[in-house]
Structures are given as structure tokens and as C-alpha cells.
Motif scaffolding. Structure first.
Motif, short mmCIF file in Angstrom:
data_model
loop_
_atom_site.label_atom_id
_atom_site.label_comp_id
_atom_site.label_asym_id
_atom_site.label_seq_id
_atom_site.Cartn_x
_atom_site.Cartn_y
_atom_site.Cartn_z
N LEU A 182 0.83 -1.20 0.00
CA LEU A 182 0.00 0.00 0.00
C LEU A 182 0.87 1.25 0.00
O LEU A 182 0.62 2.20 -0.76
CB LEU A 182 -0.91 -0.02 1.23
CG LEU A 182 -1.87 1.16 1.41
CD1 LEU A 182 -2.91 1.19 0.29
CD2 LEU A 182 -2.57 1.08 2.77
N PHE A 183 1.89 1.26 0.84
CA PHE A 183 2.78 2.43 0.92
C PHE A 183 3.72 2.48 -0.27
O PHE A 183 3.98 3.56 -0.83
CB PHE A 183 3.57 2.39 2.22
CG PHE A 183 2.86 3.03 3.38
CD1 PHE A 183 3.25 4.27 3.85
CD2 PHE A 183 1.79 2.40 3.98
CE1 PHE A 183 2.59 4.87 4.91
CE2 PHE A 183 1.13 2.98 5.06
CZ PHE A 183 1.53 4.22 5.52
N GLN A 184 4.25 1.33 -0.66
CA GLN A 184 5.24 1.31 -1.74
C GLN A 184 4.64 1.78 -3.06
O GLN A 184 5.34 2.38 -3.89
CB GLN A 184 5.80 -0.10 -1.88
CG GLN A 184 7.12 -0.16 -2.62
CD GLN A 184 8.21 0.62 -1.91
OE1 GLN A 184 8.33 0.55 -0.71
NE2 GLN A 184 8.97 1.39 -2.67
N ASN A 185 3.34 1.55 -3.23
CA ASN A 185 2.69 1.91 -4.49
C ASN A 185 2.05 3.29 -4.45
O ASN A 185 1.33 3.66 -5.39
CB ASN A 185 1.62 0.87 -4.84
CG ASN A 185 2.23 -0.50 -5.10
OD1 ASN A 185 3.34 -0.60 -5.60
ND2 ASN A 185 1.50 -1.55 -4.76
N ARG A 188 2.59 9.46 -2.21
CA ARG A 188 2.13 10.39 -1.17
C ARG A 188 2.21 9.76 0.22
O ARG A 188 2.53 10.44 1.19
CB ARG A 188 0.69 10.83 -1.48
CG ARG A 188 0.56 11.77 -2.67
CD ARG A 188 -0.89 12.19 -2.88
NE ARG A 188 -1.03 13.21 -3.90
CZ ARG A 188 -1.12 12.95 -5.22
NH1 ARG A 188 -1.09 11.68 -5.63
NH2 ARG A 188 -1.25 13.93 -6.09
N LEU A 189 1.88 8.46 0.30
CA LEU A 189 1.96 7.80 1.61
C LEU A 189 3.41 7.70 2.08
O LEU A 189 3.70 7.86 3.26
CB LEU A 189 1.33 6.40 1.53
CG LEU A 189 -0.19 6.33 1.36
CD1 LEU A 189 -0.64 4.88 1.27
CD2 LEU A 189 -0.90 7.04 2.52
N LYS A 190 4.33 7.42 1.16
CA LYS A 190 5.74 7.28 1.53
C LYS A 190 6.32 8.57 2.10
O LYS A 190 7.27 8.55 2.87
CB LYS A 190 6.56 6.83 0.32
CG LYS A 190 6.38 5.37 -0.02
CD LYS A 190 7.46 4.86 -0.95
CE LYS A 190 7.28 5.35 -2.35
NZ LYS A 190 8.22 4.69 -3.29
N GLU A 191 5.74 9.70 1.72
CA GLU A 191 6.23 11.00 2.19
C GLU A 191 5.71 11.37 3.57
O GLU A 191 6.13 12.36 4.15
CB GLU A 191 5.81 12.09 1.20
CG GLU A 191 6.45 11.96 -0.18
CD GLU A 191 5.85 12.92 -1.19
OE1 GLU A 191 4.86 13.60 -0.83
OE2 GLU A 191 6.36 12.98 -2.33
N LYS A 192 4.80 10.57 4.10
CA LYS A 192 4.14 10.92 5.35
C LYS A 192 4.95 10.48 6.57
O LYS A 192 5.77 9.57 6.51
CB LYS A 192 2.75 10.28 5.40
CG LYS A 192 1.77 10.81 4.36
CD LYS A 192 1.53 12.29 4.54
CE LYS A 192 0.52 12.83 3.53
NZ LYS A 192 0.27 14.29 3.72
N ILE A 232 10.23 2.40 5.15
CA ILE A 232 9.60 3.04 3.98
C ILE A 232 9.20 4.50 4.22
O ILE A 232 9.55 5.37 3.43
CB ILE A 232 8.38 2.22 3.51
CG1 ILE A 232 8.82 0.82 3.07
CG2 ILE A 232 7.68 2.93 2.35
CD1 ILE A 232 7.66 -0.11 2.75
N PRO A 233 8.42 4.85 5.28
CA PRO A 233 7.93 6.23 5.40
C PRO A 233 9.05 7.24 5.65
O PRO A 233 10.18 6.87 6.00
CB PRO A 233 6.99 6.15 6.61
CG PRO A 233 6.72 4.70 6.83
CD PRO A 233 7.94 3.99 6.37
#
Length: 779
Positions: A182-185, A188-192, A232-233
Motif C-alpha cells: 500500500l505504501f510502496q505503491n 504520497r503515503l511514503k512522504e508521510k 519506507i515512510p
């Protein structure tokens, strides 16, 4: 209004000043690790690692880890509560405050069962209900969802922009992989900024296995997946939450190089204890106050014969023959069931509540077929009780269970009288008393009839088969609360693994416990204690724990061992670099071996010695250490035959200066660098248990070589067996001995700088409880 203030305002529990301050400390330590305070926590280690690309990752997850980046990965924090003491309520408030302080997403990991994941999701949705569609247009909303619901659809950009997000993730490989994907794809989530809250963190989150062929140590799959997600984040502070911290505090410090990659820090950098509230009933009541015959809680424990438990663990069809009486071998089970029904009637009458609902839990076996067998036994006994009641409507005294009924009534009367006269001791030393009237025997007998006539008894199996069905919402859970559903006046739950960690059961008046492995794991057994929690004193007058003497003695011992660990957290007197001990006992171990497979631990046993080896001595350090020693002797507490008693903090000051005087070099002695931290840990643990005092034995003008005479390794016996070791062993009774053996440090003896120095040896005292502690670092 801030999210935290709104949560505080809407909470059904009042938030004490102590608890609010604790929450603020947790948030500050999580979000500002460089400012972490050491009070009440273990040492924080600065960890900077170069991250690996996916082919070197701990587990094989496509593109899970960004390549060629270096970032700081801080060690986690530990939120330590007691079993069912309000940990969830606490981390909910922590999430709220973290949202106010800049966290965008909270990922809450739960034990890998549908039941607990559903309970957690339901609880979070209820807690953050006011933020689902906020009235204030400037207020960010909060989305609370299960990661399983986002596998395909993910999050739209607008959802990410306009909301804070809470994701519940069951600790199961498919679900954690879904979180990673979910995050890897989603860039925007990875930047959070993500807060990772790991509920029941000692379960699955850090476990190891041996690779079958090479026997090399590897992170287990789920633990590796969690580590992969942490990378990841943009930032990912990590909060461990548990009531059983033993495997966590026995972890190595810092990053660990394993056969399948680098495992991230897991030993906590700070620890905060969840304050216990006045309504909490736990081990203190069940295993300490219960020993006092004048206590309200002296009636809690009811012995059950080993024969009865054996019948419940092994199928014996003859015991459910409808044409035969209940065997006397099942007296313990009969007493538990009749007592539970009587207790339910008593509380229903006392509360004047026709809709009163209670619960009982039977936790004897984990296998589904044996749980079905338990249900057959329970059904058989309940049928017999019902038949006796039908045949003796007007009076219990003519029934076959008259004697048992009288005995139970007298027991309930005794505990009710104690609750009225003595009450429950509160945290501040005051007492809360009741003003209860015990219903008459006839009222209780008639009440039993109403339960039977109305068929107001539900027996529910809560077993592994139901977990494997893959249902998102298990049928035995209340959809409004996520807790076990109470559908009748009397609710009997039979289970094993499903009745341990995290599951909450309201109004529990009976807990029948029969789990008895050859070696009890402390963390597992404590998590079985579903009878702990916020309980009313009125309910406690008729609440009972049924188990065997052997199991009860084990539970008492495990409670004592747990309190030993907690006393170290409560003291708040840790020194940087030193460890927390975990007490051990025969037949009991802290946790499963897979959780500490890579840990290097030391056992504290009476008469054991701890000392450093192979050190190089820094020039110009001897005089400062000598000054500290002379000052400690000058202000000593006592002397006895050449031994001088000094405060532990003075001894640790000396030892810290000695540690700073030692040098370690690659291709020489670098593998011994952790020695002094381990020696100081042993000294502090023993000294704290020895009333904060240490016996000092000072010797001078020794000439020990750096290497053994045969050149086989570092010298490890600077203390003379006759003049140093033997008298120290005799002296070390209630507090440890610290031998400081002054060495000339000649170059001809291998000491390259020719500098004099002190060589410390710590002797564990006779009255030190057997315990273990982790090494400062893993090689």
C-alpha cells in the motif's frame, strides 16, 4: 480544539494528571528522540544504517526498501501496562497527541487473529467517531480502517490530503505485506510521517529462526516484514505496547546483522508505565492479598483436583453418561458451574437488573476436539443441575446438590461480609467498602429456575476453527464493542488460544483455568489472565478463580517474577548502558526460545564473577580513578575485615571512570568492548537488590599479565582464589562485592602503554534471586 483535547473530553475514563504527563513524555520521546530522557527507561542508542535494496532486504518484498539511502533509525519506545489495565485507552490518547504534533498516519498492529483485530478496529472507530465527519470545516478528518479493506482501492489523493489515517494491521504475513505494498505503491503515503503502534509487541513482532541448512540466524517472516515497513515512510517512530516485556528487554541493543539482512533496533530506548487505576484488579489481589485470610480477596481462589483437569484434557465418554450421577472426580467443575450460576443470580438481584448479563471463561485446552469435549462435560453437568432444580422446585435442600449449594452460599456470604466491613484497599491507602445484602437461599434457587426456564444460558466455543474461516467479523464478538458478545444472562466461553492476549470479557464472575505445560512461559501464562481488569468490588465478592494447587502456585510465582521486573522500571534509577534483569525460576522461563534466539544473556547466580578482559589502558587516567576510590572510602558506610561498604552510585561512578580508561582497537581487542557495560549491569542489578550498597575490596601492586601464560587468550583471573575470591564469596551475602585489583600494568606483561590501572571483578551475592540480563551489544 486539538485532537488530544477532544479525545480527553469525550473519554468515558477520567484522565489523571499522572497519566496525562506520562502520555506527553511518550509523545515527546517518540517524536524528539534526540531529547530523550533516561529516567525510567533503558539506554537509547544512536543508530545510523545504510539501507539495502530489495534483494538484500530482510524478507523478499518487491521494492520494499529504497536503495542507496541513509537515514537515522531510532530504537523504539515501550509502553508497559499490566494485563487489561487500559493500555488501549492510553495508546489511543498517544495517537491523538501525535496527530496534533505532526504525525500523519498511525499504523496499529494487533495479534494475528480476526477477533483481536476486529476488537481493536471497533474500539478505534468508536474512539475517533467524532472525527469521521467533523463539524469544523478546518478540522482534518480521521479515517480508521483495516488494511484488508484497502488492498485493492488504496487511498485517493484527496483522502490523504484532507485526513489523518489510522490503519489496523493484523500481524499476519499477508496483511503486513499488504501494508508494505500500500505504501510502496503510493508516493504520497511514503512522504508521510507514520507512527507505528505495535500492540502485544512481544508477540510475533520480534522472532527468529535458524536457516535449516546453514543453521544461520534469521528474522522470522512477520518480524522481517515489520522491519521492512519501518524503512519506507519519511519517518516512523515505533511504540511497543505490552504487559509482558521479557522478550523485548532481553533483545540485543542496536542493529543486528543476520543471515538475511540487518534487523532494526528493537530493544526499547525508553520505557513508560501505564498508571494503574483504582478499579483495577490484578495479580496483587489474586496472588498477594488472597493470601490474607482477612482480605476480601481471600475467597478468590478455589482449588480443583488434578483428576478433574485430567478428565477435561482427555476424552472419557463414561463421564457424560446421562443415566449416571455426576462423578465425584468432577466436583471442581460442578462447583465452578453451580457457583457461577449462583453468582449471576446474586448480582442480578443486587443490581435490581433483569437484563444483567455475566460471563464465565473456561481455558483448559487449545485443541478444538478437547474444547468440544469440555462443552459436552459442561452441558452434562448443567443438565443435571437443571433436572435437580425441576424435581425440587420449592427447596434446594432436597436436591442432590444441597451440600454444594450451602457451601457456595457460605463462601459468598463470607466474602460479602468482608467487602462490607473491610472493603478494597485503594492506591492511596484508603478503603472502598460495599453495602451489599446477600439474597436468601430461596431467592437464589428461584433465580436459577428462571435462568433454566428462560433458557438464558449460552455456551460459546471460541476456538481456532472459527479463526480459520476467514470471517472479517467473528460471530462471537459484539459488533458495537468488539468484545466477546454477551447474549444471555449467563454466558460461558470455552476456548484456548483465542482466550488470551487482548480479548476483553465483561462481567466475568468465573475463570476456570487448566493450562499446565511442562515448562511455563511467563509471558504466555500472564496473558491468559483474562480475569484481570477493571472490576467492581461488588462483582469481586462473587468472582472466583478455579484451578489446581500446582497451577495456582505457578501463577503466584509468575506474578512474583513479573513484579521483580516491574520494580526495576518503577525505580527509575537506571544508568546509561546498563540492563534490566528478568527473574527466573525452576519450571518457568520468561518467553519462547525463538524470541531471544540471537540474544546473548548472562545469568546472575550467587557466587558468579563478572570482569572485563583484554583491555588497553589509556594513559593518564589512573590518578582520577584513584581519587574517586579514596573519596568513596573516606565517606564509607561500614568496614568489615578489609571490606568497605559504599553506596552503589559511588561504585558505579568509579566503574564508569574505569570504563572510560579502557581502549579497544580493531585487530586487537575490539570484541571485548562491551565487557564493562555488562560488568556494570551486573553490579547495578545486584547492588539495587542489595539495598543500594556494595562491599568494596581494594588490592594494589598486582602484576597480572594481559595474556594467559600459554598464550591461549586473555587473562581472566586477576583475583587470587585464596586471598580475594574466597573471602569475597563469604562476604557477598546481601549485597555484592566489587574487587578493585590495582595492577602495575607493565609493558613486559603485555600492557602496551605501561600504565597502572584497576581491574574490577564483581561477585554476585548469595541472596540475589536467580535472573538473567542481556549483553550490552551483539557482535
Amino acid at each position: 480544539m486539538s485532537i488530544f483535547d477532544k479525545l480527553k473530553k469525550d473519554s468515558k475514563y477520567s484522565l489523571s494528571e499522572e497519566k496525562e504527563n506520562m502520555i506527553k513524555r511518550v509523545v515527546d520521546n517518540l517524536l524528539h528522540p534526540d531529547k530523550r530522557q533516561q529516567e525510567g527507561g533503558a539506554v537509547k542508542e544512536e543508530v545510523c544504517v545504510t539501507e539495502y535494496d530489495s534483494q538484500h532486504s530482510i524478507v523478499s518484498v518487491a521494492s520494499a526498501i529504497p536503495s542507496n539511502t541513509t537515514r537515522k533509525l531510532d530504537d523504539p519506545g515501550l509502553l508497559l501496562g499490566k494485563v487489561q489495565c487500559g493500555k488501549t485507552d492510553t495508546f489511543v490518547k498517544i495517537i491523538g497527541m501525535c496527530f496534533d504534533e505532526g504525525i500523519d498516519i498511525a499504523v496499529v498492529m494487533t495479534k494475528g487473529t480476526n477477533a483481536l483485530a476486529t476488537q481493536t478496529l471497533t474500539r478505534l472507530q468508536k474512539e475517533f467517531e467524532a472525527f469521521q465527519e467533523p463539524d469544523d470545516p478546518d478540522q482534518l478528518g480521521i479515517i480508521v480502517d483495516d488494511v484488508r479493506n484497502r488492498r485493492i482501492v488504496g487511498f485517493r489523493p484527496a483522502e490523504i490530503r484532507d485526513n489523518k489515517i489510522i490503519l489496523v494491521v493484523m500481524k499476519e504475513d499477508d496483511n503486513v505485506t499488504a501494508l508494505i505494498n500500500l505504501f510502496q505503491n503510493n508516493a504520497r503515503l511514503k512522504e508521510k510521517n507514520v507512527l507505528l503502534v505495535d500492540d502485544e509487541a512481544d508477540f510475533v513482532s520480534r522472532s527468529y529462526r535458524l536457516e535449516p541448512k546453514s543453521k544461520a540466524e534469521q528474522l522470522a517472516v512477520i518480524a522481517g516484514l515489520i522491519d521492512s515497513f519501518r524503512r519506507i515512510p519519511a519517518s516512523c517512530p515505533y511504540l511497543l505496547v505490552t504487559a509482558t516485556p521479557y522478550s523485548i528487554i532481553l533483545q540485543p541493543g542496536g542493529c543486528i546483522l543476520l543471515n538475511n539482512g540487518i534487523a532494526l533496533p528493537f530493544r526499547p530506548g525508553f520505557v513508560e508505565l501505564v498508571p494503574v487505576h483504582d478499579k483495577y484488579i490484578g495479580g496483587e489481589q489474586y496472588f498477594v492479598e488472597s493470601q490474607d485470610p482477612n482480605s476480601l480477596f481471600s475467597n478468590l481462589y478455589v482449588p480443583v483436583s488434578e483428576k478433574c483437569l485430567d478428565i477435561m484434557r482427555n476424552i472419557h465418554r463414561a463421564y457424560v453418561n446421562p443415566d449416571k450421577k455426576i462423578s465425584t472426580n468432577l466436583d471442581g467443575l460442578l462447583r465452578a458451574l453451580l457457583g457461577y450460576l449462583m453468582a449471576t443470580v446474586i448480582r442480578s438481584i443486587q443490581t435490581n437488573n433483569r437484563r444483567y448479563k455475566s460471563s464465565a471463561a473456561f481455558h483448559v485446552a487449545t485443541e478444538n476436539d478437547l474444547q468440544n469435549w469440555e462443552k459436552q462435560l459442561i452441558d452434562h453437568i448443567l443438565d443435571k443441575i437443571k433436572t435437580e432444580h425441576t424435581n425440587n422446585l420449592n427447596s434446594y435442600s432436597t436436591s442432590a446438590f444441597a451440600s454444594e449449594f450451602d457451601s457456595l452460599y457460605d463462601d459468598f456470604k463470607d466474602s460479602t461480609d468482608k467487602a462490607n466491613k473491610l472493603g478494597k484497599r485503594n492506591l492511596d491507602g484508603s478503603y472502598t467498602r460495599t453495602n451489599l445484602t446477600l439474597p436468601t437461599k430461596k431467592e437464589i434457587w428461584d433465580g436459577l429456575g428462571m435462568i433454566f426456564d428462560d433458557e438464558d444460558i449460552t455456551i460459546q466455543l471460541v476456538n481456532n476453527t472459527q479463526v480459520q474461516t476467514g470471517q472479517t467479523f467473528p460471530p462471537f464478538l459484539n459488533p458495537k464493542t468488539g468484545q466477546l458478545k454477551l447474549t444471555s444472562k449467563a454466558n460461558i466461553f470455552i476456548g484456548g488460544l483465542m482466550l488470551d492476549r487482548g480479548i476483553t470479557i465483561d462481567n466475568m464472575l468465573c475463570f476456570f483455568y487448566g493450562r499446565d505445560p511442562k515448562t511455563a512461559q511467563q509471558d504466555t501464562v500472564l496473558q491468559h489472565a483474562r480475569f484481570y481488569g477493571a472490576r467492581s468490588i461488588e462483582d469481586m465478592t462473587v468472582t472466583r478463580l478455579y484451578t489446581s494447587d500446582k497451577i495456582y502456585d505457578n501463577l503466584v510465582q509468575i506474578h512474583d517474577l513479573d513484579e521483580f521486573v516491574r520494580s526495576w522500571f518503577k525505580s527509575g534509577k537506571y544508568r546509561e548502558g546498563n540492563a534490566i534483569p528478568v527473574a527466573t525460576a525452576s519450571g518457568i522461563k520468561p518467553c519462547g526460545n525463538a524470541k531471544t534466539l540471537v540474544s546473548e544473556t548472562y545469568v546472575l547466580a550467587p557466587g558468579k564473577r563478572f570482569l572485563p578482559k583484554g583491555m588497553i589502558i589509556k594513559r593518564g587516567t589512573f590518578s582520577n580513578i584513584e581519587s574517586l576510590i579514596n573519596n568513596a572510602i573516606k565517606n564509607s558506610l561500614q568496614s568489615d575485615g578489609g571490606f568497605i561498604k559504599i553506596p552503589l552510585d559511588k561504585a558505579l561512578d568509579i566503574m564508569n571512570s574505569i570504563r572510560e580508561s579502557y581502549v579497544y582497537k580493531r585487530n586487537d581487542n575490539i570484541e571485548r568492548k562491551r565487557d564493562m557495560s555488562d560488568v556494570m549491569s551486573a553490579l547495578e542489578i545486584c547492588g539495587r537488590h542489595g539495598n543500594g550498597e556494595v562491599w568494596l575490596l581494594l588490592r594494589n601492586d598486582r602484576e597480572m599479565s594481559r595474556l594467559r601464560g600459554d598464550g591461549s587468550g586473555w587473562s581472566d583471573a586477576p583475583d587470587d582464589g585464596r586471598t580475594d575470591t574466597a573471602p569475597s564469596k563469604r562476604q557477598a551475602v546481601d549485597c555484592p562485592v566489587l574487587m578493585l585489583l590495582g595492577q602495575k600494568g607493565k609493558k613486559s606483561q603485555g600492557w602496551e602503554n605501561g600504565e597502572p590501572f584497576y581491574w574490577p571483578v564483581v561477585m554476585v551475592q548469595k541472596n540475589m534471586p536467580r535472573s538473567i540480563f542481556p549483553s550490552a551489544l551483539r557482535n
